[in-house]
Design a protein around this motif. Structure first.
Motif, PDB file in Angstrom:
ATOM      1  N   GLY A   1       0.783  -1.221   0.000  1.00 28.78           N
ATOM      2  CA  GLY A   1       0.000   0.000   0.000  1.00 28.78           C
ATOM      3  C   GLY A   1       0.822   1.282   0.000  1.00 28.78           C
ATOM      4  N   GLU A   2       2.133   1.157   0.134  1.00 31.01           N
ATOM      5  CA  GLU A   2       2.994   2.347   0.163  1.00 31.01           C
ATOM      6  C   GLU A   2       3.043   3.012  -1.212  1.00 31.01           C
ATOM      7  OE1 GLU A   2       7.668   3.439   1.101  1.00 31.01           O
ATOM      8  OE2 GLU A   2       6.794   1.642   1.982  1.00 31.01           O
ATOM      9  N   ARG A   3       3.104   4.328  -1.192  1.00 27.05           N
ATOM     10  CA  ARG A   3       3.187   5.090  -2.437  1.00 27.05           C
ATOM     11  C   ARG A   3       4.598   5.049  -3.001  1.00 27.05           C
ATOM     12  NH1 ARG A   3      -0.218  10.701  -1.930  1.00 27.05           N
ATOM     13  NH2 ARG A   3      -2.254   9.700  -1.924  1.00 27.05           N
TER      14      ARG A   3
ATOM     15  N   ILE B   1       1.865  -2.990  -8.813  1.00 28.33           N
ATOM     16  CA  ILE B   1       1.468  -1.659  -8.353  1.00 28.33           C
ATOM     17  C   ILE B   1       0.067  -1.341  -8.860  1.00 28.33           C
ATOM     18  CG2 ILE B   1       3.838  -0.801  -8.215  1.00 28.33           C
ATOM     19  CD1 ILE B   1       3.320   0.785 -10.804  1.00 28.33           C
ATOM     20  N   ASN B   2      -0.575  -0.432  -8.173  1.00 29.32           N
ATOM     21  CA  ASN B   2      -1.908   0.036  -8.558  1.00 29.32           C
ATOM     22  C   ASN B   2      -1.836   1.542  -8.749  1.00 29.32           C
ATOM     23  OD1 ASN B   2      -3.159  -2.573  -7.988  1.00 29.32           O
ATOM     24  ND2 ASN B   2      -2.721  -2.075  -5.862  1.00 29.32           N
ATOM     25  N   THR B   3      -2.470   2.010  -9.813  1.00 23.24           N
ATOM     26  CA  THR B   3      -2.534   3.449 -10.061  1.00 23.24           C
ATOM     27  C   THR B   3      -3.977   3.805 -10.358  1.00 23.24           C
ATOM     28  OG1 THR B   3      -0.333   3.348 -11.057  1.00 23.24           O
ATOM     29  CG2 THR B   3      -1.597   5.361 -11.422  1.00 23.24           C
TER      30      THR B   3
ATOM     31  N   ASN C   1      -3.301   9.709  -9.797  1.00 19.26           N
ATOM     32  CA  ASN C   1      -2.676   9.658  -8.479  1.00 19.26           C
ATOM     33  C   ASN C   1      -1.387   8.850  -8.535  1.00 19.26           C
ATOM     34  OD1 ASN C   1      -4.724  11.147  -7.254  1.00 19.26           O
ATOM     35  ND2 ASN C   1      -5.933   9.318  -6.862  1.00 19.26           N
ATOM     36  N   GLN C   2      -0.585   8.993  -7.486  1.00 23.84           N
ATOM     37  CA  GLN C   2       0.641   8.210  -7.417  1.00 23.84           C
ATOM     38  C   GLN C   2       0.315   6.723  -7.321  1.00 23.84           C
ATOM     39  OE1 GLN C   2       2.704  10.540  -4.230  1.00 23.84           O
ATOM     40  NE2 GLN C   2       4.463  10.151  -5.553  1.00 23.84           N
ATOM     41  N   SER C   3       1.242   5.923  -7.805  1.00 28.01           N
ATOM     42  CA  SER C   3       1.086   4.468  -7.757  1.00 28.01           C
ATOM     43  C   SER C   3       1.404   3.960  -6.362  1.00 28.01           C
ATOM     44  CB  SER C   3       2.021   3.818  -8.773  1.00 28.01           C
ATOM     45  OG  SER C   3       1.712   4.264 -10.073  1.00 28.01           O
ATOM     46  N   THR C   4       0.728   2.867  -5.978  1.00 30.72           N
ATOM     47  CA  THR C   4       0.976   2.239  -4.685  1.00 30.72           C
ATOM     48  C   THR C   4       1.308   0.768  -4.876  1.00 30.72           C
ATOM     49  OG1 THR C   4      -1.374   1.753  -4.393  1.00 30.72           O
ATOM     50  CG2 THR C   4      -0.549   3.799  -3.416  1.00 30.72           C
TER      51      THR C   4
ATOM     52  N   THR D   1       1.057  -3.167  -4.341  1.00 28.50           N
ATOM     53  CA  THR D   1      -0.078  -4.071  -4.142  1.00 28.50           C
ATOM     54  C   THR D   1      -0.202  -4.491  -2.685  1.00 28.50           C
ATOM     55  OG1 THR D   1      -1.118  -6.121  -4.869  1.00 28.50           O
ATOM     56  CG2 THR D   1       1.261  -6.177  -4.629  1.00 28.50           C
ATOM     57  N   GLU D   2      -1.417  -4.827  -2.300  1.00 33.39           N
ATOM     58  CA  GLU D   2      -1.651  -5.373  -0.963  1.00 33.39           C
ATOM     59  C   GLU D   2      -2.013  -6.857  -1.042  1.00 33.39           C
ATOM     60  OE1 GLU D   2      -4.055  -2.896   1.548  1.00 33.39           O
ATOM     61  OE2 GLU D   2      -3.240  -1.081   0.653  1.00 33.39           O
TER      62      GLU D   2
END
Length: 119
Positions: free
Chosen positions: A31-33, A64-66, A70-73, A75-76
């Motif tokens: 979840g980190e950016r 990663i998710n974008t 917004n900035q990408s984070t 994955t969780e």
């Protein structure tokens, strides 16, 4: 986010591998950016299009998710992170063993080397 770029493989692949390694070692948390594409390009001194290619590929892999602009984070998905770890281990092991076979190092000798040098 700093790392050393080598001339042996495409930079975007090195960016992907570096982020994968940081995810599995939890240097980057779920979840980190991530830095923006432009920030990443500046920090490692590469063309922003190279970073864009790496981010796009990581999005397709699910690493990663974008959302929109917004900035990408990171994955969780813990199962995906476990799979990434397994893939990195297999890749490193395959390269190592191919190199050992190329110079005719016996399996027992490899085991001894690992036992001596792995701390």
């Amino acid at each position: 986010m700093k790392f050393t770029i080598n001339d042996r493989e495409p930079v975007y692949i090195q960016i992907i591998r570096n982020i994968k390694q940081k995810v599995v070692t939890e240097e980057l948390k779920m979840g980190e950016r991530l830095p923006s594409r432009r920030e990443m390009a500046v920090s490692i001194n590469v063309n922003p299009n190279t970073v864009q290619k790496a981010y796009k590929e990581m999005e397709e892999m699910g690493i990663i998710n974008t959302v929109k602009n917004n900035q990408s984070t990171i994955t969780e998905d813990i199962n995906l992170i476990r799979q990434i770890r397994e893939d990195l281990i297999n890749e490193a092991t395959t390269v190592f063993l191919e190199q050992m076979k190329a110079i005719n190092v016996a399996k027992d000798e490899i085991k001894n080397i690992i036992n001596e040098k792995y701390d």
